[in-house]
Design an enzyme around this catalytic site. Structure first.
Site, mmCIF file in Angstrom:
data_model
loop_
_atom_site.group_PDB
_atom_site.id
_atom_site.type_symbol
_atom_site.label_atom_id
_atom_site.label_comp_id
_atom_site.label_asym_id
_atom_site.label_seq_id
_atom_site.Cartn_x
_atom_site.Cartn_y
_atom_site.Cartn_z
ATOM 1 N N GLU A 1 13.465 48.716 19.911
ATOM 2 C CA GLU A 1 14.232 47.528 20.311
ATOM 3 C C GLU A 1 13.923 46.290 19.459
ATOM 4 O O GLU A 1 14.817 45.495 19.169
ATOM 5 C CB GLU A 1 14.006 47.217 21.795
ATOM 6 C CG GLU A 1 14.646 48.221 22.757
ATOM 7 C CD GLU A 1 13.816 49.467 22.993
ATOM 8 O OE1 GLU A 1 12.710 49.580 22.404
ATOM 9 O OE2 GLU A 1 14.260 50.346 23.746
ATOM 10 N N ARG B 1 9.916 53.878 25.437
ATOM 11 C CA ARG B 1 9.490 54.951 24.530
ATOM 12 C C ARG B 1 8.007 54.868 24.193
ATOM 13 O O ARG B 1 7.313 55.867 24.139
ATOM 14 C CB ARG B 1 10.300 54.896 23.231
ATOM 15 C CG ARG B 1 11.597 55.660 23.300
ATOM 16 C CD ARG B 1 12.347 55.556 21.972
ATOM 17 N NE ARG B 1 13.483 56.481 21.954
ATOM 18 C CZ ARG B 1 14.573 56.368 22.716
ATOM 19 N NH1 ARG B 1 14.674 55.393 23.597
ATOM 20 N NH2 ARG B 1 15.563 57.234 22.615
ATOM 21 N N HIS C 1 10.077 53.359 31.678
ATOM 22 C CA HIS C 1 10.909 54.174 30.783
ATOM 23 C C HIS C 1 10.643 53.981 29.300
ATOM 24 O O HIS C 1 11.079 54.778 28.477
ATOM 25 C CB HIS C 1 12.405 53.922 31.037
ATOM 26 C CG HIS C 1 12.889 52.596 30.512
ATOM 27 N ND1 HIS C 1 12.657 51.424 31.167
ATOM 28 C CD2 HIS C 1 13.590 52.270 29.396
ATOM 29 C CE1 HIS C 1 13.195 50.421 30.496
ATOM 30 N NE2 HIS C 1 13.763 50.906 29.414
ATOM 31 N N HIS D 1 13.738 57.001 35.914
ATOM 32 C CA HIS D 1 14.706 56.937 34.812
ATOM 33 C C HIS D 1 15.131 58.374 34.484
ATOM 34 O O HIS D 1 14.354 59.319 34.681
ATOM 35 C CB HIS D 1 14.016 56.292 33.605
ATOM 36 C CG HIS D 1 14.946 55.892 32.503
ATOM 37 N ND1 HIS D 1 15.488 56.804 31.630
ATOM 38 C CD2 HIS D 1 15.423 54.681 32.118
ATOM 39 C CE1 HIS D 1 16.263 56.165 30.765
ATOM 40 N NE2 HIS D 1 16.240 54.879 31.042
ATOM 41 N N ASP E 1 19.197 44.563 22.820
ATOM 42 C CA ASP E 1 18.426 45.212 21.758
ATOM 43 C C ASP E 1 18.557 46.723 21.730
ATOM 44 O O ASP E 1 17.708 47.429 21.190
ATOM 45 C CB ASP E 1 16.942 44.840 21.955
ATOM 46 C CG ASP E 1 16.466 45.155 23.373
ATOM 47 O OD1 ASP E 1 17.124 45.967 24.038
ATOM 48 O OD2 ASP E 1 15.443 44.595 23.800
ATOM 49 N N GLU F 1 21.751 37.269 24.671
ATOM 50 C CA GLU F 1 20.290 37.500 24.793
ATOM 51 C C GLU F 1 19.666 37.638 23.387
ATOM 52 O O GLU F 1 18.994 38.620 23.066
ATOM 53 C CB GLU F 1 19.961 38.729 25.644
ATOM 54 C CG GLU F 1 18.530 38.768 26.147
ATOM 55 C CD GLU F 1 18.211 40.042 26.938
ATOM 56 O OE1 GLU F 1 17.943 41.084 26.320
ATOM 57 O OE2 GLU F 1 18.241 39.983 28.173
HETATM 58 C C1 UD1 Z 1 17.778 52.962 26.311
HETATM 59 C C2 UD1 Z 1 17.524 51.819 25.332
HETATM 60 C C3 UD1 Z 1 16.456 50.871 25.867
HETATM 61 C C4 UD1 Z 1 16.818 50.395 27.271
HETATM 62 C C5 UD1 Z 1 17.087 51.588 28.161
HETATM 63 C C6 UD1 Z 1 17.566 51.109 29.503
HETATM 64 C C7 UD1 Z 1 17.734 52.339 22.938
HETATM 65 C C8 UD1 Z 1 17.054 52.835 21.735
HETATM 66 N N1 UD1 Z 1 17.022 52.360 24.069
HETATM 67 O O1 UD1 Z 1 16.577 53.734 26.392
HETATM 68 O O2 UD1 Z 1 16.351 49.748 25.028
HETATM 69 O O3 UD1 Z 1 15.744 49.644 27.783
HETATM 70 O O4 UD1 Z 1 18.107 52.415 27.565
HETATM 71 O O5 UD1 Z 1 17.411 52.081 30.477
HETATM 72 O O6 UD1 Z 1 18.875 51.956 22.876
HETATM 73 N N2 UD1 Z 1 19.799 60.032 30.262
HETATM 74 C C9 UD1 Z 1 20.612 60.692 31.157
HETATM 75 N N3 UD1 Z 1 21.526 59.948 31.864
HETATM 76 C C10 UD1 Z 1 21.647 58.608 31.754
HETATM 77 C C11 UD1 Z 1 20.808 57.945 30.846
HETATM 78 C C12 UD1 Z 1 19.890 58.660 30.096
HETATM 79 O O7 UD1 Z 1 20.551 61.898 31.301
HETATM 80 O O8 UD1 Z 1 22.476 58.007 32.430
HETATM 81 C C13 UD1 Z 1 18.814 60.803 29.475
HETATM 82 C C14 UD1 Z 1 19.457 61.616 28.351
HETATM 83 O O9 UD1 Z 1 18.778 62.848 28.210
HETATM 84 C C15 UD1 Z 1 19.184 60.730 27.122
HETATM 85 C C16 UD1 Z 1 17.824 60.157 27.467
HETATM 86 O O10 UD1 Z 1 17.887 59.897 28.870
HETATM 87 O O11 UD1 Z 1 19.184 61.490 25.935
HETATM 88 C C17 UD1 Z 1 17.422 58.900 26.729
HETATM 89 O O12 UD1 Z 1 18.467 57.926 26.745
HETATM 90 P P1 UD1 Z 1 18.557 56.806 25.588
HETATM 91 O O13 UD1 Z 1 19.711 55.887 25.871
HETATM 92 O O14 UD1 Z 1 18.523 57.449 24.265
HETATM 93 O O15 UD1 Z 1 17.190 56.030 25.721
HETATM 94 P P2 UD1 Z 1 16.564 55.232 26.932
HETATM 95 O O16 UD1 Z 1 15.141 55.620 27.015
HETATM 96 O O17 UD1 Z 1 17.427 55.353 28.119
HETATM 97 N N1 UDP Z 2 18.078 48.854 37.863
HETATM 98 C C1 UDP Z 2 18.994 49.493 38.694
HETATM 99 N N2 UDP Z 2 18.620 50.661 39.321
HETATM 100 C C2 UDP Z 2 17.379 51.207 39.162
HETATM 101 C C3 UDP Z 2 16.462 50.559 38.295
HETATM 102 C C4 UDP Z 2 16.839 49.382 37.648
HETATM 103 O O1 UDP Z 2 20.118 49.019 38.875
HETATM 104 O O2 UDP Z 2 17.094 52.259 39.780
HETATM 105 C C5 UDP Z 2 18.483 47.612 37.156
HETATM 106 C C6 UDP Z 2 17.531 46.435 37.239
HETATM 107 O O3 UDP Z 2 17.846 45.580 38.319
HETATM 108 C C7 UDP Z 2 17.715 45.729 35.897
HETATM 109 C C8 UDP Z 2 18.141 46.842 34.961
HETATM 110 O O4 UDP Z 2 18.515 47.947 35.774
HETATM 111 O O5 UDP Z 2 18.774 44.785 35.939
HETATM 112 C C9 UDP Z 2 16.981 47.213 34.072
HETATM 113 O O6 UDP Z 2 17.283 48.354 33.370
HETATM 114 P P1 UDP Z 2 16.197 49.194 32.557
HETATM 115 O O7 UDP Z 2 14.857 48.976 33.172
HETATM 116 O O8 UDP Z 2 16.727 50.577 32.483
HETATM 117 O O9 UDP Z 2 16.293 48.569 31.099
HETATM 118 P P2 UDP Z 2 15.617 47.310 30.382
HETATM 119 O O10 UDP Z 2 15.906 46.102 31.187
HETATM 120 O O11 UDP Z 2 14.156 47.587 30.249
HETATM 121 O O12 UDP Z 2 16.274 47.296 29.042
#
Ligand code: UD1
Ligand code: UDP
Length: 365
Positions: free
Chosen positions: A131, A204, A202, A234, A95, A117
């Site tokens: 999502e 939103r 994490h 996160h 999602d 999924e």
């Molecule tokens: C995204 C997904 C969410 C998922 C989550 C998993 C969308 C809208 N959201 O949310 O569904 O559950 O990923 O973790 O697709 N950032 C870093 N390094 C990284 C990752 C993120 O610096 O490796 C920071 C950046 O500033 C980035 C911000 O996190 O702009 C947000 O990342 P983004 O992918 O937009 O949203 P998530 O909250 O991570």
């Molecule tokens: N995970 C990881 N390292 C971490 C935290 C989570 O590898 O420090 C893994 C966890 O086992 C799961 C996935 O990341 O499989 C979940 O990711 P996240 O919570 O970012 O996203 P969501 O599942 O909510 O979309």
């Protein structure tokens, strides 16, 4: 068979890895594995642990990126890949905006999409945001819907998806967990013999006030003096901005950087209780016999709650602290939540998905 497999965030890579591993080991499949790079460090870290090869990285991530930016960057950059590689189908997972954007790009070029999924529904477009909208948009355009549970399949049928297009396969996250356990786990982040709480946050809709309220519950739990909390932060600045000032320096609290997948699974396995707003963690925890307190108002994963391994506790500090203390202090209640059959699959989902695709694609030829 030449599919293009797209992921962009940590959970998508984890959940597509079992499919990619099977494809990359088979002579019948010739996958093109593309990362949108919606995530950077958190994605690279898990990809290193997953034994998959990424063919192309579109590197779109920006600091504090907006949803509009990610959507447009994914659609445009994936469109370029589709024109270059001309795949027979595109596989997306879950999602995220990467899944939704890649589906749009494929739809615009009339390339069929397989949705891994599929059919999870919270019924509220604002929770999880965005999502719930992303996954419904993908369902409108997908050709194959790989539903993890019977309930997710029913959700799709209620929305008018043809039964023949749905395959109930379980969730590939369980395939991956089994694979990790076979590989040997990484290192636990817990350091003491106190009661061990693992926390991830994490979403939103939790950023801001809800997260501050959850932090207050964690401070209260640390105040018991018999608790060790591990919280891998996160990388989102919106998460860190709230949690670091609230929790840094609290006795018993370990705010750490995100863990590699092998280390995270080991840390889950070492935890007594998991508190999380993550989707993937809710699905993994029952396989390891860990009770989960879900820090959200809704969940599109009610199966864990109905099975009895998870409790939807919301974001009120008193409720969270109370429910967590109950698990720590009432052994009978703890054992009841810890011993539940995982409702999300048996670890054969990737194989089932590939068999269905193979059947349909060879019939077409
Ligand atoms: C995204 C997904 C969410 C998922 C989550 C998993 C969308 C809208 N959201 O949310 O569904 O559950 O990923 O973790 O697709 N950032 C870093 N390094 C990284 C990752 C993120 O610096 O490796 C920071 C950046 O500033 C980035 C911000 O996190 O702009 C947000 O990342 P983004 O992918 O937009 O949203 P998530 O909250 O991570
Ligand atoms: N995970 C990881 N390292 C971490 C935290 C989570 O590898 O420090 C893994 C966890 O086992 C799961 C996935 O990341 O499989 C979940 O990711 P996240 O919570 O970012 O996203 P969501 O599942 O909510 O979309």
């Amino acid at each position: 068979m030449r599919p293009l497999v797209v992921f962009g965030t940590r959970p998508e890579a984890i959940k597509l890895a079992p499919i990619i591993r099977l494809m990359q080991a088979s002579s019948e499949w010739d996958p093109i594995v593309v990362s949108s790079g919606q995530h950077r460090e958190m994605l690279d870290q898990v990809v290193n642990d997953l034994a998959i090869k990424v063919d192309l990285d579109l590197s779109i991530m920006r600091e504090s990126q907006t949803l509009a930016y990610v959507t447009s960057a994914v659609i445009t950059s994936v469109e370029g890949c589709l024109k270059e590689f001309k795949p027979e189908l595109v596989l997306v997972q879950g999602d995220t905006t990467t899944a939704m954007g890649a589906t749009f790009a494929s739809f615009y070029q009339a390339i069929p999409v397989g949705h891994v999924e599929a059919g999870l529904r919270s019924g509220n477009f604002l929770d999880p945001f965005p999502e719930e909208m992303n996954r419904q948009v993908v369902s409108k355009m997908a050709t194959w819907h790989f539903a993890p549970t019977q309930r997710s399949s029913e959700n799709l049928r209620t929305e008018g998806v043809d039964e023949a297009a749905i395959e109930v396969t379980g969730n590939t996250v369980i395939d991956n967990l089994k694979w990790v356990i076979e590989q040997g786990l990484g290192r636990s982040s817990f350091k003491t013999d106190s009661s061990r709480l693992l926390v991830t946050l994490h979403r939103r809709e939790n950023q801001g006030e809800n997260m501050a309220e959850i932090a207050s519950a964690l401070r209260a739990l640390c105040g018991r003096g018999d608790v060790e909390v591990v919280l891998p932060l996160h990388m989102s600045p919106q998460v860190r901005r709230v949690l670091q000032p609230e929790l840094d320096g609290v006795s018993g609290m370990n705010l750490i950087e995100p863990l590699s997948y092998l280390d995270f699974v080991r840390t889950m396995n070492d935890a007594d209780v998991i508190l999380t707003d993550s989707g993937g963690v809710q699905e993994e925890a029952p396989s390891l016999g860990k009770p989960v307190l879900v820090l959200r108002q809704t969940t599109e994963r009610p199966e864990g709650i109905e099975a009895g391994s998870a409790l939807l506790v919301g974001t009120n500090a008193d409720v969270i602290a109370h429910e967590c203390a109950r698990l720590l202090d009432d052994q009978a209640w703890y054992q009841q939540m810890a011993h539940v059959k995982n409702p999300y699959g048996d670890g054969t989902s990737a194989l089932q998905i590939l068999e269905r695709l193979q059947r349909d694609l060879t019939q077409v030829k």
